[in-house]
Design an enzyme around this catalytic site. Structure first.
Site: not given
Length: 421
Positions: A191, A307, A361
């Site tokens: 990441t 993100h 997510g």
């Protein structure tokens, strides 16, 4: 409530869980059963989960525009479907290959931190659903269940990914990579967009902390969510299971913040590529030039992500960055997409626009927070059903066909008609 764990009273409370938990979860189970889409799961999660933890799950950076636009961007792409394709559920095949292994679905669970914040089963619940569904699972290095324990849940022949931040301590990086390798993880995702910590204002308003603080406000909120609170006080306190266990729980947040650094460069990324030596994906890419450089630096795939809109406000929606990045890296490089996926049609559009796999997510975490393993399964099943319907109505039967015919089936609104002049 801190004294409950300090005195070991959670062990005593756990003896009553077989009776107490079902009673406290009656309404949560009813909400879970009646949910018909991911948005319903979000509402159910909000009603069951402590405000502080739900806010952490649900929020984005600053005014939360990047998060909202990542979702709404999918609505700017239209479905130009074929009719009379003769599709039925029996003719559809959603299998594909991700990170070198075959999976039953082209979408998967993104690496997300702290699953036990939302439900006491945590990553054991989410990984179990992935194992049963035969889909890719990606584990965060900030998980509340260890690399080893999750590795035991996932079958050896099912691909799994370990997500890594580039910590200041290279010894910690080496240790985590070694543990991932020893426990059968097929790939590592670095990441790259988390070297600075995003401004999550909702967390500050809600007094979010790990471990939870025990202010009057937090205790009042805990009383409002008895099912979540019972899980907290009748189980061991959760910690980041992959980080140095010698660090006291109260110091973990400070420890992690000290380990993150905005000084990371491409040289550090290349060092990591050399250390791992296997399939490595650069996560957090939104520009074509960075995607190309990643491949030259030793990465084998590119992971387009902002993100979840939790870092840089007004960051480009990942799905909008996808076509340019796919064109830049060519047809043979694996490209992963995540960000804003709440519907099966979102997944279909991501695949059609150039992604090989699409990560979810918040969608599955809403399910986890709403009802543990059953909630996660419902989230995955709901998205699978929506994706099947989308493919059936588009007139395609396989993931490969959807990707090959993508430019003619999925087009941005108010653009030139297919085929281009």
């Amino acid at each position: 409530m801190a004294f409950i764990h300090q005195l070991g009273l959670n062990k005593l409370f756990s003896l009553f869980s077989p009776v107490v938990r079902p009673l406290l979860n009656v309404r949560a189970n009813q909400r879970l059963e009646s949910a018909v889409n991911v948005w319903d799961l979000r509402d159910a999660a909000k009603k069951r989960t402590h405000l502080m933890c739900f806010g952490y799950l649900d929020s984005g950076a600053d005014d939360e525009l990047a998060m909202a636009r990542s979702r709404s961007a999918y609505s700017e792409y239209e479905c130009h479907y074929n009719v009379l394709a003769g599709n039925s559920p029996e003719t559809l095949d959603l299998r594909t290959t991700l990170f070198g292994g075959q999976v039953n679905l082209p979408f998967f669970m993104c690496p997300t931190a702290g699953h036990r914040m939302f439900h006491t089963l945590g990553e054991k619940a989410t990984a179990s659903v992935a194992a049963e569904k035969g889909i890719l699972f990606a584990l965060s290095s900030l998980s509340t269940t260890s690399v080893e324990d999750v590795g035991k849940i996932l079958p050896a022949n099912q691909p799994k990914v370990f997500q890594l931040y580039l910590w200041k301590d290279k010894g910690l990086n080496r240790e985590l990579l070694a543990r991932a390798r020893e426990n059968g993880y097929d790939a590592v995702a670095l990441t790259a967009d988390f070297s600075w910590f995003g401004n999550r204002e909702r967390d500050r308003r809600n007094g979010f902390s790990i471990p939870p603080s025990y202010s009057v406000k937090q205790i009042v909120e805990a009383i409002k969510r008895p099912a979540w609170t019972w899980d907290l006080i009748s189980n061991d306190m959760y910690t980041y299971a992959n980080i140095n266990q010698d660090v006291p729980a109260e110091s973990l947040a400070a420890f992690i913040n000290k380990q993150l650094s905005p000084e990371f460069t491409w040289d550090d990324a290349e060092w990591l590529a050399g250390e791992w030596g296997g399939h490595l994906s650069l996560k957090g890419v939104v520009r074509a030039d960075d995607a190309v450089r990643a491949l030259k630096s030793g990465f084998s795939s590119v992971w387009i992500s902002n993100h979840g809109g939790r870092q840089l406000e007004t960051a480009v929606p990942p799905v909008d960055a996808l076509p340019e990045i796919r064109a830049a890296v060519g047809p043979d490089v694996q490209v992963i997409l995540d960000g804003g996926v709440m519907r099966g049609t979102d997944i279909a559009k991501g695949l059609a626009l150039g992604a090989d796999g699409v990560g979810i997510g918040k969608a599955y975490l809403y399910g986890l927070a709403a009802g543990g393993k059953e909630g996660v399964a419902k989230a995955v099943d709901t998205l699978e059903d929506e994706l099947q319907r989308a493919m059936g109505l588009l007139g395609v039967r396989t993931v490969d066909e959807l990707k090959a015919r993508g430019p003619e089936l999925i087009r941005r609104r108010n653009t030139v008609k297919w085929p281009p002049a």
